[in-house]
Motif scaffolding. Structure first.
Motif, short mmCIF file in Angstrom:
data_model
loop_
_atom_site.label_atom_id
_atom_site.label_comp_id
_atom_site.label_asym_id
_atom_site.label_seq_id
_atom_site.Cartn_x
_atom_site.Cartn_y
_atom_site.Cartn_z
N GLN A 38 0.78 -1.24 0.00
CA GLN A 38 0.00 0.00 0.00
C GLN A 38 0.81 1.28 0.00
O GLN A 38 0.26 2.34 -0.24
N ASN A 39 2.10 1.21 0.28
CA ASN A 39 2.89 2.45 0.31
C ASN A 39 4.35 2.16 0.02
O ASN A 39 4.77 0.99 -0.09
N ILE A 40 5.14 3.21 -0.11
CA ILE A 40 6.54 3.08 -0.47
C ILE A 40 7.32 2.32 0.59
O ILE A 40 8.08 1.39 0.28
N ALA A 41 7.14 2.70 1.85
CA ALA A 41 7.90 2.08 2.94
C ALA A 41 7.66 0.57 3.00
O ALA A 41 8.59 -0.23 3.11
N GLU A 42 6.39 0.17 2.91
CA GLU A 42 6.05 -1.24 2.95
C GLU A 42 6.64 -1.97 1.75
O GLU A 42 7.17 -3.09 1.87
N ALA A 43 6.56 -1.35 0.58
CA ALA A 43 7.07 -1.98 -0.64
C ALA A 43 8.58 -2.16 -0.59
O ALA A 43 9.10 -3.23 -0.97
N VAL A 44 9.30 -1.15 -0.14
CA VAL A 44 10.76 -1.23 -0.06
C VAL A 44 11.17 -2.39 0.85
O VAL A 44 12.04 -3.20 0.51
N ASP A 45 10.54 -2.50 2.01
CA ASP A 45 10.87 -3.58 2.95
C ASP A 45 10.56 -4.95 2.35
O ASP A 45 11.35 -5.89 2.47
N TRP A 46 9.40 -5.07 1.67
CA TRP A 46 9.00 -6.37 1.13
C TRP A 46 9.89 -6.81 -0.02
O TRP A 46 10.36 -7.95 -0.06
N PHE A 47 10.15 -5.91 -0.96
CA PHE A 47 10.97 -6.27 -2.12
C PHE A 47 12.41 -6.59 -1.72
O PHE A 47 13.06 -7.42 -2.36
N ALA A 48 12.91 -5.95 -0.69
CA ALA A 48 14.27 -6.22 -0.23
C ALA A 48 14.43 -7.66 0.23
O ALA A 48 15.52 -8.24 0.14
N LEU A 49 13.33 -8.28 0.69
CA LEU A 49 13.38 -9.64 1.22
C LEU A 49 12.80 -10.67 0.27
O LEU A 49 12.86 -11.88 0.54
N ASN A 50 12.22 -10.23 -0.85
CA ASN A 50 11.51 -11.15 -1.75
C ASN A 50 11.88 -10.87 -3.20
O ASN A 50 11.03 -10.59 -4.04
N GLU A 51 13.13 -11.01 -3.50
CA GLU A 51 13.63 -10.65 -4.82
C GLU A 51 13.07 -11.52 -5.94
O GLU A 51 12.84 -11.05 -7.05
#
Length: 259
Positions: A38-51
């Protein structure tokens, strides 16, 4: 269509995210929705761990905490993105940020199906080992990316006159006609609506200021604060009426000028 397609949605409006998911499942029941962010912060954290947990991203551009392009600046994402937005104006930047397509809200099943078909064609054009590498896909996209209108062939007094788009200061609609004012001082009637022009012109150079005007960035002399958060734009040559940008568009207009 590619089976078991793994999709991530970046969208801060829950209803829009649910609608997109419904359409995707209707097109292909084998599509798997991996995550909705839903937002930038959440997306950055998720993509960093789920490449490698997904194949394709559908992303809105304007999120509650900024523009989604910030995600791609902060995390190394190598998968393609289809941007879904209510605004034409970010098209160029979208293609600079892993974008392989750009669809406008409100979207429908036909539009989503078209963009998935485009994705399938791009996937089919590379080897299986490379199938979702964004760099490869973007190279394939080079020849199919949208080309903006570079010139107009204008009927004028029994002649056909070629006019470069970049040399048009502004387009204005009045009395159900659209006029193009050129840097040489001439004014011509063009056989397009402002809506068609907004879609065909390079958004890095042209901006839809309001219902009456599309203006060239190079024609802007100054911008003044106006009533109720609006902006008064001074352009050359002086048009027959004021060019006012609404409060809703004011921030984006300022960003456009600052690029």
């Amino acid at each position: 269509m590619m089976k078991n397609l793994q999709i991530v949605i970046i969208e801060d409006e829950s209803a829009t995210a649910r609608n997109l998911e419904y359409i995707l499942k209707e097109i292909n029941p084998e599509i798997h929705m991996v995550k909705t962010l839903q937002n930038i912060a959440e997306a950055v954290d998720w993509f960093a761990l789920n490449e490698s947990a997904y194949d394709l991203i559908f992303s809105d551009i304007r999120l509650s905490d900024g523009l989604s392009f910030e995600i791609f600046r902060r995390v190394n994402i190598r998968k393609p993105v289809i941007f879904v937005t209510a605004y034409h104006d970010y098209a160029i930047e979208a293609f600079r940020n892993n974008g392989i397509d750009y669809i406008l809200k409100p979207f429908d099943k036909k539009e989503v199906q078209r963009t998935l078909f485009k994705y399938d064609l791009l996937i089919a054009s590379v080897s299986n080992n490379e199938h979702a590498e964004t760099g490869i896909l973007l190279q394939k996209l080079t020849n199919t990316a949208k080309k903006y209108k570079q010139s107009f062939l204008i009927h004028y007094r029994g002649r056909l006159i070629p006019v470069e788009a970049a040399k048009i200061n502004w387009f204005r609609t009045a009395n159900e006609m659209v006029y193009a004012h050129v840097t040489n001082g001439m004014q011509y009637i063009v056989e397009f609506t402002l809506e068609q022009l907004e879609n065909d012109l390079d958004p890095a150079l042209f901006f839809r200021a309001n219902r009456q005007f599309i203006i060239n960035k190079n024609a802007v002399d100054a911008v003044e604060y106006f009533f109720n958060g609006r902006l008064l734009v001074k352009i050359h040559p002086l048009p027959p009426e004021q060019v006012v940008v609404s409060k809703a568009k004011a921030m984006h207009f300022r960003k456009w000028l600052d690029q």
